[in-house]
Design a protein around this motif. Structure first.
Motif, PDB file in Angstrom:
ATOM      1  N   VAL A  22      -5.827  -0.283   6.784  1.00 19.28           N
ATOM      2  CA  VAL A  22      -7.012  -0.900   6.175  1.00 19.28           C
ATOM      3  C   VAL A  22      -7.995   0.176   5.728  1.00 19.28           C
ATOM      4  O   VAL A  22      -8.472   0.168   4.597  1.00 19.28           O
ATOM      5  CB  VAL A  22      -7.694  -1.881   7.156  1.00 19.28           C
ATOM      6  N   VAL A  23      -8.286   1.120   6.591  1.00 16.97           N
ATOM      7  CA  VAL A  23      -9.272   2.154   6.285  1.00 16.97           C
ATOM      8  C   VAL A  23      -8.772   3.093   5.186  1.00 16.97           C
ATOM      9  O   VAL A  23      -9.523   3.461   4.291  1.00 16.97           O
ATOM     10  CB  VAL A  23      -9.618   2.960   7.559  1.00 16.97           C
ATOM     11  N   MET A  24      -7.504   3.437   5.216  1.00 10.19           N
ATOM     12  CA  MET A  24      -6.947   4.392   4.258  1.00 10.19           C
ATOM     13  C   MET A  24      -6.429   3.713   2.988  1.00 10.19           C
ATOM     14  O   MET A  24      -5.887   4.365   2.118  1.00 10.19           O
ATOM     15  CB  MET A  24      -5.809   5.175   4.913  1.00 10.19           C
ATOM     16  N   GLU A  25      -6.564   2.396   2.878  1.00 12.15           N
ATOM     17  CA  GLU A  25      -6.094   1.629   1.736  1.00 12.15           C
ATOM     18  C   GLU A  25      -4.597   1.819   1.501  1.00 12.15           C
ATOM     19  O   GLU A  25      -4.116   1.878   0.378  1.00 12.15           O
ATOM     20  CB  GLU A  25      -6.875   1.981   0.473  1.00 12.15           C
ATOM     21  N   MET A  26      -3.851   1.936   2.591  1.00  9.35           N
ATOM     22  CA  MET A  26      -2.413   2.128   2.507  1.00  9.35           C
ATOM     23  C   MET A  26      -1.705   0.784   2.648  1.00  9.35           C
ATOM     24  O   MET A  26      -2.205  -0.118   3.317  1.00  9.35           O
ATOM     25  CB  MET A  26      -1.953   3.070   3.612  1.00  9.35           C
ATOM     26  N   PRO A  27      -0.528   0.655   2.031  1.00  8.80           N
ATOM     27  CA  PRO A  27       0.215  -0.595   2.187  1.00  8.80           C
ATOM     28  C   PRO A  27       0.850  -0.686   3.570  1.00  8.80           C
ATOM     29  O   PRO A  27       1.193   0.331   4.173  1.00  8.80           O
ATOM     30  CB  PRO A  27       1.288  -0.506   1.105  1.00  8.80           C
ATOM     31  N   ARG A  28       0.986  -1.898   4.073  1.00  4.70           N
ATOM     32  CA  ARG A  28       1.721  -2.151   5.309  1.00  4.70           C
ATOM     33  C   ARG A  28       3.030  -2.797   4.883  1.00  4.70           C
ATOM     34  O   ARG A  28       3.035  -3.863   4.275  1.00  4.70           O
ATOM     35  CB  ARG A  28       0.961  -3.073   6.238  1.00  4.70           C
ATOM     36  N   ILE A  29       4.133  -2.132   5.210  1.00  3.73           N
ATOM     37  CA  ILE A  29       5.451  -2.572   4.758  1.00  3.73           C
ATOM     38  C   ILE A  29       6.301  -2.950   5.959  1.00  3.73           C
ATOM     39  O   ILE A  29       6.388  -2.206   6.924  1.00  3.73           O
ATOM     40  CB  ILE A  29       6.148  -1.459   3.951  1.00  3.73           C
ATOM     41  N   THR A  30       6.952  -4.118   5.868  1.00  5.20           N
ATOM     42  CA  THR A  30       7.897  -4.573   6.889  1.00  5.20           C
ATOM     43  C   THR A  30       9.208  -4.868   6.185  1.00  5.20           C
ATOM     44  O   THR A  30       9.249  -5.634   5.230  1.00  5.20           O
ATOM     45  CB  THR A  30       7.390  -5.854   7.585  1.00  5.20           C
ATOM     46  N   ILE A  31      10.279  -4.247   6.667  1.00  2.00           N
ATOM     47  CA  ILE A  31      11.610  -4.485   6.126  1.00  2.00           C
ATOM     48  C   ILE A  31      12.474  -5.036   7.243  1.00  2.00           C
ATOM     49  O   ILE A  31      12.546  -4.454   8.323  1.00  2.00           O
ATOM     50  CB  ILE A  31      12.229  -3.191   5.562  1.00  2.00           C
ATOM     51  N   ILE A  32      13.117  -6.158   6.989  1.00  2.00           N
ATOM     52  CA  ILE A  32      14.004  -6.771   7.980  1.00  2.00           C
ATOM     53  C   ILE A  32      15.426  -6.609   7.460  1.00  2.00           C
ATOM     54  O   ILE A  32      15.824  -7.260   6.484  1.00  2.00           O
ATOM     55  CB  ILE A  32      13.655  -8.257   8.205  1.00  2.00           C
ATOM     56  N   GLY A  33      16.156  -5.707   8.120  1.00  2.00           N
ATOM     57  CA  GLY A  33      17.515  -5.405   7.678  1.00  2.00           C
ATOM     58  C   GLY A  33      17.499  -4.936   6.237  1.00  2.00           C
ATOM     59  O   GLY A  33      16.631  -4.178   5.826  1.00  2.00           O
ATOM     60  N   HIS A  34      18.467  -5.388   5.473  1.00  2.41           N
ATOM     61  CA  HIS A  34      18.479  -5.080   4.048  1.00  2.41           C
ATOM     62  C   HIS A  34      18.281  -6.355   3.217  1.00  2.41           C
ATOM     63  O   HIS A  34      18.592  -6.396   2.040  1.00  2.41           O
ATOM     64  CB  HIS A  34      19.788  -4.378   3.657  1.00  2.41           C
ATOM     65  N   SER A  63       8.701   1.289  -5.115  1.00  2.00           N
ATOM     66  CA  SER A  63       9.792   0.695  -5.871  1.00  2.00           C
ATOM     67  C   SER A  63      10.882   0.255  -4.903  1.00  2.00           C
ATOM     68  O   SER A  63      11.340   1.043  -4.071  1.00  2.00           O
ATOM     69  CB  SER A  63      10.359   1.715  -6.868  1.00  2.00           C
ATOM     70  N   ILE A  64      11.297  -1.000  -5.002  1.00  2.00           N
ATOM     71  CA  ILE A  64      12.358  -1.551  -4.166  1.00  2.00           C
ATOM     72  C   ILE A  64      13.506  -1.887  -5.104  1.00  2.00           C
ATOM     73  O   ILE A  64      13.316  -2.618  -6.084  1.00  2.00           O
ATOM     74  CB  ILE A  64      11.898  -2.818  -3.407  1.00  2.00           C
ATOM     75  N   LYS A  65      14.692  -1.339  -4.819  1.00  2.00           N
ATOM     76  CA  LYS A  65      15.852  -1.574  -5.677  1.00  2.00           C
ATOM     77  C   LYS A  65      16.950  -2.264  -4.892  1.00  2.00           C
ATOM     78  O   LYS A  65      17.066  -2.085  -3.684  1.00  2.00           O
ATOM     79  CB  LYS A  65      16.352  -0.254  -6.258  1.00  2.00           C
ATOM     80  N   GLY A  66      17.742  -3.047  -5.585  1.00  2.00           N
ATOM     81  CA  GLY A  66      18.840  -3.775  -4.974  1.00  2.00           C
ATOM     82  C   GLY A  66      19.361  -4.801  -5.957  1.00  2.00           C
ATOM     83  O   GLY A  66      19.418  -4.537  -7.157  1.00  2.00           O
ATOM     84  N   LYS A  77      -2.637 -10.052  -2.367  1.00  2.52           N
ATOM     85  CA  LYS A  77      -2.427  -8.766  -1.687  1.00  2.52           C
ATOM     86  C   LYS A  77      -1.134  -8.711  -0.873  1.00  2.52           C
ATOM     87  O   LYS A  77      -0.888  -7.748  -0.172  1.00  2.52           O
ATOM     88  CB  LYS A  77      -3.611  -8.465  -0.745  1.00  2.52           C
ATOM     89  N   GLU A  78      -0.307  -9.756  -0.965  1.00  2.00           N
ATOM     90  CA  GLU A  78       0.923  -9.820  -0.168  1.00  2.00           C
ATOM     91  C   GLU A  78       2.085 -10.324  -1.016  1.00  2.00           C
ATOM     92  O   GLU A  78       1.899 -11.188  -1.857  1.00  2.00           O
ATOM     93  CB  GLU A  78       0.764 -10.793   1.008  1.00  2.00           C
ATOM     94  N   ILE A  79       3.262  -9.761  -0.752  1.00  2.00           N
ATOM     95  CA  ILE A  79       4.488 -10.219  -1.415  1.00  2.00           C
ATOM     96  C   ILE A  79       5.622 -10.204  -0.405  1.00  2.00           C
ATOM     97  O   ILE A  79       5.741  -9.270   0.394  1.00  2.00           O
ATOM     98  CB  ILE A  79       4.851  -9.325  -2.617  1.00  2.00           C
ATOM     99  N   MET A  80       6.466 -11.244  -0.458  1.00  2.00           N
ATOM    100  CA  MET A  80       7.696 -11.253   0.320  1.00  2.00           C
ATOM    101  C   MET A  80       8.859 -11.373  -0.655  1.00  2.00           C
ATOM    102  O   MET A  80       8.906 -12.289  -1.468  1.00  2.00           O
ATOM    103  CB  MET A  80       7.763 -12.402   1.321  1.00  2.00           C
ATOM    104  N   LEU A  81       9.777 -10.423  -0.558  1.00  2.00           N
ATOM    105  CA  LEU A  81      10.946 -10.357  -1.428  1.00  2.00           C
ATOM    106  C   LEU A  81      12.190 -10.607  -0.591  1.00  2.00           C
ATOM    107  O   LEU A  81      12.316 -10.089   0.517  1.00  2.00           O
ATOM    108  CB  LEU A  81      11.023  -8.969  -2.065  1.00  2.00           C
ATOM    109  N   GLU A  82      13.109 -11.386  -1.141  1.00  2.00           N
ATOM    110  CA  GLU A  82      14.379 -11.631  -0.476  1.00  2.00           C
ATOM    111  C   GLU A  82      15.491 -11.224  -1.426  1.00  2.00           C
ATOM    112  O   GLU A  82      15.402 -11.431  -2.632  1.00  2.00           O
ATOM    113  CB  GLU A  82      14.504 -13.109  -0.125  1.00  2.00           C
ATOM    114  N   GLY A  83      16.542 -10.636  -0.901  1.00  2.00           N
ATOM    115  CA  GLY A  83      17.686 -10.194  -1.695  1.00  2.00           C
ATOM    116  C   GLY A  83      18.386  -9.081  -0.949  1.00  2.00           C
ATOM    117  O   GLY A  83      18.127  -8.844   0.233  1.00  2.00           O
ATOM    118  N   THR A  84      19.272  -8.383  -1.614  1.00  2.00           N
ATOM    119  CA  THR A  84      19.968  -7.258  -0.998  1.00  2.00           C
ATOM    120  C   THR A  84      19.249  -5.979  -1.395  1.00  2.00           C
ATOM    121  O   THR A  84      19.298  -5.569  -2.556  1.00  2.00           O
ATOM    122  CB  THR A  84      21.441  -7.215  -1.440  1.00  2.00           C
ATOM    123  N   ILE A  85      18.580  -5.350  -0.440  1.00  3.19           N
ATOM    124  CA  ILE A  85      17.783  -4.149  -0.687  1.00  3.19           C
ATOM    125  C   ILE A  85      18.654  -2.925  -0.438  1.00  3.19           C
ATOM    126  O   ILE A  85      19.254  -2.782   0.627  1.00  3.19           O
ATOM    127  CB  ILE A  85      16.539  -4.122   0.227  1.00  3.19           C
TER     128      ILE A  85
END
Length: 99
Positions: A22-34, A63-66, A77-85
């Protein structure tokens, strides 16, 4: 960011127990498997195809590729992507890879 700003942000994190993302304006990323990718604190969608999602963040892009991508949730401010990463890259502001 200059040294004064870095000191202020460090002080805020320490004194007020604020999370660094929050303070550093950095993204918080959570990846569950691929299969699932969830990101908070992005600054906008730059590209979306069946094989790539590119989001603007404070220092450039993520950049997320798959393949077989489906946007399951998209909020300001939030996105959830589903697919093969297959790959997650952090890119500088010019779109090149970070060193």
């Amino acid at each position: 960011m200059n040294k004064w700003q870095q000191r202020i942000r460090s002080l805020l994190m320490e004194q007020f127990s604020l999370p660094s993302d929050v303070v550093m304006e950095m993204p918080r990323i959570t990846i569950i498997g691929h299969l699932h990718f969830y990101i908070e604190n992005h600054q906008g969608l730059a590209l979306y195809t069946n094989e790539e999602l590119r989001l603007k963040v404070a220092n450039g892009f993520v950049s997320i590729k798959g393949h077989s991508f489906v946007l399951k949730m998209m909020l300001p401010k939030e996105i959830m992507l589903e697919g093969t990463i297959s790959e997650v890259l952090f890119l500088n502001k010019e779109g090149g890879k970070e060193v």
